[in-house]
Motif scaffolding. Structure first.
Motif, PDB file in Angstrom:
ATOM      1  N   SER A 146      14.539  36.390  51.411  1.00 52.55           N
ATOM      2  CA  SER A 146      14.299  36.677  50.572  1.00 52.55           C
ATOM      3  C   SER A 146      13.849  35.616  48.801  1.00 52.55           C
ATOM      4  CB  SER A 146      15.105  38.035  49.807  1.00 52.55           C
ATOM      5  OG  SER A 146      13.917  38.338  48.909  1.00 52.55           O
ATOM      6  N   LYS A 147      12.947  35.664  48.197  1.00 45.96           N
ATOM      7  CA  LYS A 147      12.203  35.085  47.023  1.00 45.96           C
ATOM      8  C   LYS A 147      13.109  35.531  45.647  1.00 45.96           C
ATOM      9  CE  LYS A 147       7.677  33.808  48.144  1.00 45.96           C
ATOM     10  NZ  LYS A 147       6.467  33.818  48.527  1.00 45.96           N
ATOM     11  N   ASP A 148      13.620  36.629  46.257  1.00 46.17           N
ATOM     12  CA  ASP A 148      14.394  37.407  44.697  1.00 46.17           C
ATOM     13  C   ASP A 148      15.427  37.127  44.802  1.00 46.17           C
ATOM     14  OD1 ASP A 148      12.280  39.446  44.305  1.00 46.17           O
ATOM     15  OD2 ASP A 148      13.194  40.640  45.711  1.00 46.17           O
ATOM     16  N   ASN A 149      16.253  36.136  45.660  1.00 47.00           N
ATOM     17  CA  ASN A 149      17.721  35.864  45.839  1.00 47.00           C
ATOM     18  C   ASN A 149      17.742  34.054  45.793  1.00 47.00           C
ATOM     19  OD1 ASN A 149      19.171  38.106  45.477  1.00 47.00           O
ATOM     20  ND2 ASN A 149      18.271  38.090  48.193  1.00 47.00           N
ATOM     21  N   SER A 202      12.747  26.494  43.923  1.00 48.08           N
ATOM     22  CA  SER A 202      13.655  27.371  44.357  1.00 48.08           C
ATOM     23  C   SER A 202      13.798  26.326  45.361  1.00 48.08           C
ATOM     24  CB  SER A 202      13.968  29.063  43.900  1.00 48.08           C
ATOM     25  OG  SER A 202      12.177  28.935  44.680  1.00 48.08           O
ATOM     26  N   ASP A 230      15.919  41.735  31.142  1.00 49.96           N
ATOM     27  CA  ASP A 230      16.671  41.043  31.774  1.00 49.96           C
ATOM     28  C   ASP A 230      18.183  40.227  31.536  1.00 49.96           C
ATOM     29  OD1 ASP A 230      15.937  42.656  34.140  1.00 49.96           O
ATOM     30  OD2 ASP A 230      14.553  41.369  34.240  1.00 49.96           O
TER      31      ASP A 230
END
Length: 767
Positions: free
Chosen positions: A485-488, A321, A281
């Motif tokens: 979302s944890k992804d963001n 985060s 990534d």
């Protein structure tokens, strides 16, 4: 030219690499002082718009070179003001040596009082630049290139034991060696005098004074630290790169330092070499490795700001985060929670048709029967409604019975003109039939109807209105889920300083960082107080923008000088001043020893003191400054720029402890050099296609114009200045100019006075 340390492309004759920061002379063994092609500028109005324009300063070749020693070539130079304190006198010492290039030949001068020069070799090349020759660290040898081909960047590397050379001696060849042919430009010395070089076939060699030994093939880049150790990179982009280390005292013991890495950030300190690797990534991880140190990962998802000499500053994700939704105002969450997509069938409207009953009909066969005052009824044989019959047959003796029924029930009709037959309505219909009918059973049913569905229509207006509300809610739900979302989630970072084995966390709540001169600015989670309404969020980036550096906030600063780790914070006043300058004219910050300076693109120069970890209010120093360099607590800046004859002139100032000092006036910013004794040498005029006017500025402010048409100069010591003017080599001792020889293209000196600071778009020589 390219940096020999990191491979970055650099302007010709750069003193330091702008990418990795190394002093180039430490790697190249370079001693030359200036470039054959000088630079001037177009007369654009602002420094930021200047365009460099090459101007040849090499005049037409003159007659055959002649040595002219001891004769004054010109009258004593007039000194403006008082005499220069640092006088330049002819020296007769034999502890220095000079090589100059003339008519394609390297010529040796071991003393400026000698009346002859010794030819070393023919260069067999049209090139004249600093990297072609260098003296060995012990001062016994001179290394140089012959047959140098600039198109390939290679030539033959040779050396001469110049102390044993004699004029016209047939034995001189015994003291000259051709080390190798097809050698790339940029050989380097190790501390014991060993020379390292790379061939045109990318093979790395070392030369110990007797023979060359192959170290490695397919070498892309290599580094030296002055000792007997070498670090080199082998491989290719396709096959991957591998970094090796080798100590020339143990040539058979090659150390594999790293493989499959992306970039080497710093290889100055061989005990702490920084490099990165990328995942699929493109996230970088930072590592440190050394000759005596196994590879150690310092952090993932890193951003490296500074890496030199075993010290690096970087940020890395620390595992915490921020949930973006926590920074959003959302009054719709409860209302949106139960919303479902509208179904068009739920907006269906059934359509019906009414059919007349007759006397044979059985009311029990129908769930409901109807009658009407305004629709035609079977009872009235000619197809009239009661209301129409009354209008047509007013003379009928029983017309009042119909009118009474109409008056009683018409208001109960639905939008289609029908009303339900209740018991009361039925009784009135029976009475009406008995009075006006034939008297047979069930005759009253001829006033009645049954209803039967014959289709469906839809309320599209309501459906589309509700569907629009659903879509708005669905968009909010989707955005809400993305923000939750944890992804963001926004990764919080830790700012680190790694200093030769010691890792220090400067701040663990870092959001964004910005590079300042000699420091880093960053904001933290506690500085974010704004929120955003959900209806104004079109992407997650609208929320992450809240975490960007707010120039008006009291952000933090840390100095990278001397591996500092103590952060300071902008005061409210300092932040407001910086924000205003940044937005209006793009200001930058400079971190000094105990002050923070600001310079904007309009020339505003400000200073703020640091007290108890807080940057105080900015005070303007001048409104016409362009900061060039900061040395501890002293700031050097130029002012008063103007253009004349396509050259940009300026004044050089220093600022320290609240005092401004004019160091040099009306100088070209192409080349200004400050020496440790306070003397400044600078160009103060340009003679097209010939060279520059060279001027000395003493610490007391006096100005001494030394010569015109200068293309190169070397300050050997406080009393000796050598320069090339109009293709002639001169010596200046502070009183007289003495012509040493003519037809000189380039000059190298074994020893020279160290330059404390260089200023200019380009510095034409090396310490």
């Amino acid at each position: 030219m390219y940096c020999p340390n990191c491979g970055a492309k650099l302007p010709d004759q750069s003193k330091y690499c702008g990418s990795c920061g190394v002093k180039l002379s430490d790697f190249l063994g370079a001693t030359a002082e200036t470039s054959e092609v000088q630079e001037t500028w177009s007369d654009d109005s602002t420094p930021a718009k200047r365009r460099k324009q090459p101007v040849s300063v090499k005049p037409e070749k003159k007659t055959k070179r002649k040595l002219i020693v001891g004769a004054a070539a010109a009258a004593v130079v007039v000194i403006v003001g008082i005499a220069v304190k640092v006088g330049l006198s002819v020296v007769g010492r034999n502890d220095n040596a000079y090589v100059y290039l003339s008519d394609g030949k390297y010529e040796l001068l071991t003393s400026l009082k000698q009346d002859e020069a010794i030819e070393i070799a023919a260069s067999k090349s049209d090139a004249a630049e600093s990297y072609l020759l260098s003296f060995s660290p012990d001062g016994e040898y001179v290394y140089y290139y012959t047959k140098y081909d600039a198109s390939f960047g290679t030539g033959s590397l040779c050396r001469a034991e110049y102390g044993k050379l004699k004029e016209h001696s047939g034995k001189n060849d015994n003291y000259i060696d051709v080390i190798a042919t097809n050698v790339r430009l940029g050989f380097r010395f190790l501390e014991d005098g060993t020379v390292t070089y790379v061939s045109g076939e990318d093979t790395l060699y070392c030369y110990d004074g007797k023979e060359s030994t192959q170290i490695a093939k397919s070498v892309n880049n290599y580094y030296t630290d002055g000792s007997s150790r070498i670090v080199y990179e082998a491989g290719s982009y396709t096959d991957g790169y591998t970094m090796y280390g080798i100590d020339l005292n143990e040539k058979d013991n090659k150390i594999k330092l790293a493989a499959d890495y992306g970039y080497v950030y710093d290889a100055v300190d061989f005990d702490h070499i920084f490099y990165t690797r990328e995942d699929e990534d493109y996230n970088e991880s930072l590592y440190v490795v050394g000759f005596e140190k196994d590879s150690e990962k310092l952090g993932d998802n890193v951003n490296v700001f500074y890496a030199i000499d075993g010290v690096t500053y970087f940020t890395a994700a620390n595992g915490t985060s921020l949930t973006l939704y926590d920074y959003v105002e959302d009054p719709y969450e409860s209302a949106d929670s139960g919303i479902v997509e509208p179904d068009i069938e739920e907006y269906g409207i059934p359509t019906y048709r009414y059919y007349a009953l007759d006397s044979n009909s059985d009311p029990e066969d129908y769930e409901q029967i109807y009658t009407s005052c305004t629709n035609d009824v079977y009872f009235l044989w000619y197809g009239y409604s009661m209301e129409e019959y009354v209008e047509r047959y007013s003379s009928d003796e029983h017309i009042s019975d119909y009118q009474a029924f109409i008056d009683k029930y018409k208001s109960l009709e639905d939008e289609n003109g029908y009303l339900v037959v209740t018991d009361a309505v039925k009784n009135d219909l029976i009475a009406l039939a008995q009075t006006n009918g034939q008297g047979y059973d069930g005759e009253w049913l001829e006033f009645c109807f049954y209803k039967e569905q014959n289709g469906t229509s839809y309320d599209y207006d309501s459906y589309y209105a509700d569907y629009e509300k659903y879509e708005e809610a669905a968009d909010r739900i989707e955005m809400r889920e993305a923000l939750q979302s944890k992804d963001n989630a926004f990764a919080v970072q830790t700012l680190y300083c790694y200093n030769k084995g010691k890792l220090t966390a400067i701040s663990e709540n870092v959001l964004q960082t910005r590079f300042c001169y000699y420091g880093i600015m960053y904001n933290t989670t506690d500085l974010v107080t704004d929120t955003i309404a959900l209806e104004n969020v079109s992407s997650v980036f609208d929320v992450t923008d809240l975490f960007s550096m707010d120039n008006e906030a009291q952000n933090y600063l840390v100095s990278t000088a001397d591996a500092g780790t103590a952060a300071i914070q902008m005061s409210k006043s300092a932040a407001e001043t910086f924000a205003e300058a940044y937005e209006s004219s793009y200001a930058v910050l400079y971190l000094g020893d105990s002050n923070v300076y600001m310079n904007d693109s309009n020339g505003g120069f400000y200073a703020a003191s640091v007290n108890k970890g807080t940057v105080g209010s900015f005070q303007i120093i001048t409104d016409d400054a362009e900061v060039s360099y900061i040395d501890g607590s002293t700031v050097y800046y130029i002012s008063g720029e103007y253009t004349s004859n396509d050259c940009v002139y300026c004044d050089l100032y220093s600022y320290s402890d609240g005092k401004k000092v004019l160091l040099a006036q009306d100088v070209l910013f192409d080349d200004i050099n400050l020496y440790s004794d306070g003397t400044i040498l600078a160009y103060t005029g340009y003679h097209s296609n010939y060279g520059y006017e060279l001027t000395a500025f003493s610490p007391d402010g006096s100005k001494n114009i030394i010569a015109d048409d200068v293309t190169l100069y070397i300050r050997v010591d406080p009393s000796t200045l050598l320069y090339i003017a109009d293709d002639d080599l001169y010596l200046y001792d502070g009183k007289e100019k003495t012509m040493i020889c003519s037809d000189v293209d380039w000059l190298w000196s074994q020893k020279k006075m160290e330059i404390q600071n260089s200023f200019g778009w380009y510095s034409y020589y090396y310490d």
